[in-house]
Scaffold this motif. Structure first.
Motif, PDB file in Angstrom:
ATOM      1  N   GLU A   1       0.816  -1.211   0.000  1.00 18.89           N
ATOM      2  CA  GLU A   1       0.000   0.000   0.000  1.00 18.89           C
ATOM      3  C   GLU A   1       0.848   1.258   0.000  1.00 18.89           C
ATOM      4  O   GLU A   1       0.333   2.348  -0.281  1.00 18.89           O
ATOM      5  CB  GLU A   1      -0.971   0.003   1.196  1.00 18.89           C
TER       6      GLU A   1
ATOM      7  N   ASP B   1      -5.403   0.949  -3.410  1.00 23.54           N
ATOM      8  CA  ASP B   1      -6.148  -0.145  -4.017  1.00 23.54           C
ATOM      9  C   ASP B   1      -6.731   0.249  -5.377  1.00 23.54           C
ATOM     10  O   ASP B   1      -6.634  -0.507  -6.349  1.00 23.54           O
ATOM     11  CB  ASP B   1      -7.255  -0.625  -3.072  1.00 23.54           C
TER      12      ASP B   1
ATOM     13  N   THR C   1      -5.252  -8.457  -8.341  1.00 27.07           N
ATOM     14  CA  THR C   1      -5.204  -9.228  -7.093  1.00 27.07           C
ATOM     15  C   THR C   1      -4.698  -8.370  -5.945  1.00 27.07           C
ATOM     16  O   THR C   1      -5.247  -8.395  -4.828  1.00 27.07           O
ATOM     17  CB  THR C   1      -4.315 -10.464  -7.264  1.00 27.07           C
ATOM     18  N   LEU C   2      -3.652  -7.579  -6.204  1.00 28.50           N
ATOM     19  CA  LEU C   2      -3.111  -6.696  -5.174  1.00 28.50           C
ATOM     20  C   LEU C   2      -4.133  -5.626  -4.783  1.00 28.50           C
ATOM     21  O   LEU C   2      -4.294  -5.305  -3.603  1.00 28.50           O
ATOM     22  CB  LEU C   2      -1.824  -6.039  -5.675  1.00 28.50           C
TER      23      LEU C   2
ATOM     24  N   TYR D   1      -6.808  -7.237  -2.733  1.00 29.94           N
ATOM     25  CA  TYR D   1      -6.246  -7.575  -1.423  1.00 29.94           C
ATOM     26  C   TYR D   1      -6.233  -6.348  -0.512  1.00 29.94           C
ATOM     27  O   TYR D   1      -6.640  -6.431   0.666  1.00 29.94           O
ATOM     28  CB  TYR D   1      -4.825  -8.116  -1.586  1.00 29.94           C
ATOM     29  N   LEU D   2      -5.805  -5.203  -1.051  1.00 33.67           N
ATOM     30  CA  LEU D   2      -5.776  -3.982  -0.244  1.00 33.67           C
ATOM     31  C   LEU D   2      -7.178  -3.536   0.133  1.00 33.67           C
ATOM     32  O   LEU D   2      -7.417  -3.080   1.251  1.00 33.67           O
ATOM     33  CB  LEU D   2      -5.058  -2.864  -1.017  1.00 33.67           C
TER      34      LEU D   2
ATOM     35  N   GLY E   1      -9.825  -5.509   0.463  1.00 30.43           N
ATOM     36  CA  GLY E   1     -10.288  -6.454   1.474  1.00 30.43           C
ATOM     37  C   GLY E   1      -9.660  -6.204   2.831  1.00 30.43           C
ATOM     38  O   GLY E   1     -10.318  -6.327   3.869  1.00 30.43           O
ATOM     39  N   LYS E   2      -8.392  -5.837   2.825  1.00 32.55           N
ATOM     40  CA  LYS E   2      -7.702  -5.530   4.083  1.00 32.55           C
ATOM     41  C   LYS E   2      -8.310  -4.299   4.745  1.00 32.55           C
ATOM     42  O   LYS E   2      -8.444  -4.240   5.972  1.00 32.55           O
ATOM     43  CB  LYS E   2      -6.216  -5.305   3.798  1.00 32.55           C
TER      44      LYS E   2
ATOM     45  N   CYS F   1     -13.942 -10.039   2.575  1.00 33.14           N
ATOM     46  CA  CYS F   1     -13.934 -10.187   1.125  1.00 33.14           C
ATOM     47  C   CYS F   1     -14.513  -8.920   0.483  1.00 33.14           C
ATOM     48  O   CYS F   1     -15.582  -8.454   0.895  1.00 33.14           O
ATOM     49  CB  CYS F   1     -14.769 -11.405   0.727  1.00 33.14           C
TER      50      CYS F   1
ATOM     51  N   TRP G   1     -12.095 -10.465 -11.846  1.00 32.44           N
ATOM     52  CA  TRP G   1     -10.951 -11.254 -11.358  1.00 32.44           C
ATOM     53  C   TRP G   1     -11.226 -12.754 -11.498  1.00 32.44           C
ATOM     54  O   TRP G   1     -10.347 -13.513 -11.918  1.00 32.44           O
ATOM     55  CB  TRP G   1     -10.692 -10.886  -9.897  1.00 32.44           C
TER      56      TRP G   1
END
Length: 283
Positions: A3, A8, A53-54, A57-58, A60-61, A66, A80
């Motif tokens: 990040e 994101d 994907t990255l 992921y950010l 979702g984080k 999800c 995706w």
């Protein structure tokens, strides 16, 4: 740590640009020289998939679950899923043109979700409320949407091949298409896989849904159930040889368009219910 380089949305913009680049690198040699360069497009799409994907992921984080809380996240997750399936299906069945169509599909869906502010106007926390079963149900449903998206693409390839044979055109893009029989078998397998995944998602929701979810859950389940029912009916008709493969291909394309548009409707309903609930809670 990722990040610190890009946010994101920046990663997702990069992914959309790479998907568009993969499409352009595929279409330019096809138009100019009648050749299809699949290798370069493949690696560009792979880079786009990593970037997406990255980005997911950010996201979702940030929301603690999800990333499927609004229309933007759902469209991104569906894209995706379709791209991930392309890497499997394209390799197994050796469909050289599938990457060409998938890159166009991924670029279009990604760019629309990024360019329309309303899709990401409300960034919610995890829609699952911390329930792992609900999150599993939603992820399965959206992954099935990815399967149906890929099915719509292979159905389009089937219709193009049917058109080329009917008009006796075997040059250009038509020369790279697989046989109608091969595409029909691929369509049936993708259709069955998507129906099974969406059916499993509905079964998980029905068994494990917690009390107090309210009408929002019922509204979403109604749409998912209706979409699953239509896919299942057309699959049964095709297996019984009642519906010709060409009509099934058209049905799969139309059903996916309807399924995608229903995402916005369900999320708008969910947002209005949530706003109403907040209003009632205020003194």
């Amino acid at each position: 740590m990722i990040e610190t380089f890009l946010t994101d949305r920046a990663w997702l913009w990069l992914a959309a640009a790479l998907y568009l680049g993969g499409f352009l690198f595929g279409v330019v040699p096809l138009v100019r020289r009648g050749r299809h360069s699949n290798r370069l497009s493949f690696f560009i799409m792979l880079a786009g998939f990593v970037a997406q994907t990255l980005g997911l992921y950010l996201r979702g984080k940030a929301i603690g679950g999800c990333p499927i809380g609004n229309t933007f996240e759902i469209l991104q997750f569906t894209t995706w899923s379709a791209v991930a399936l392309y890497f499997i299906v394209g390799a197994v069945f050796r469909l050289s043109l599938l990457g060409f169509f998938t890159s166009a599909f991924a670029a279009a869906l990604s760019l629309v979700s990024l360019a329309v502010p309303a899709c990401d106007a409300v960034c919610r926390a995890s829609a699952s409320g911390g329930n792992a079963w609900i999150e599993f149900h939603a992820a399965l449903a959206l992954f099935s949407y990815g399967v149906f998206g890929l099915l719509a693409l292979t159905s389009g390839m089937y219709l193009l091949q049917w058109f080329s044979i009917k008009r006796r055109r075997m040059d250009g893009i038509f020369s790279f298409l697989p046989s109608m029989r091969a595409l029909d078998q691929i369509n049936l397998r993708l259709h069955a896989t998507g129906a099974i995944l969406l059916g499993a998602s509905l079964a998980v929701a029905l068994i494990h849904w917690q009390r107090g979810a309210g009408h929002t859950v019922g509204f979403a389940m109604l749409f998912l159930g209706a979409i699953w029912f239509l896919y299942a009916v057309f699959l049964a008709l095709r297996l019984a040889n009642i519906v010709p493969a060409r009509r099934l291909a058209w049905a799969c394309i139309v059903l996916f368009v309807v399924a995608i548009f229903s995402i916005g409707l369900v999320n708008n309903h969910r947002a209005s219910r949530a706003t109403g609930a907040d209003a009632h809670q205020k003194p």
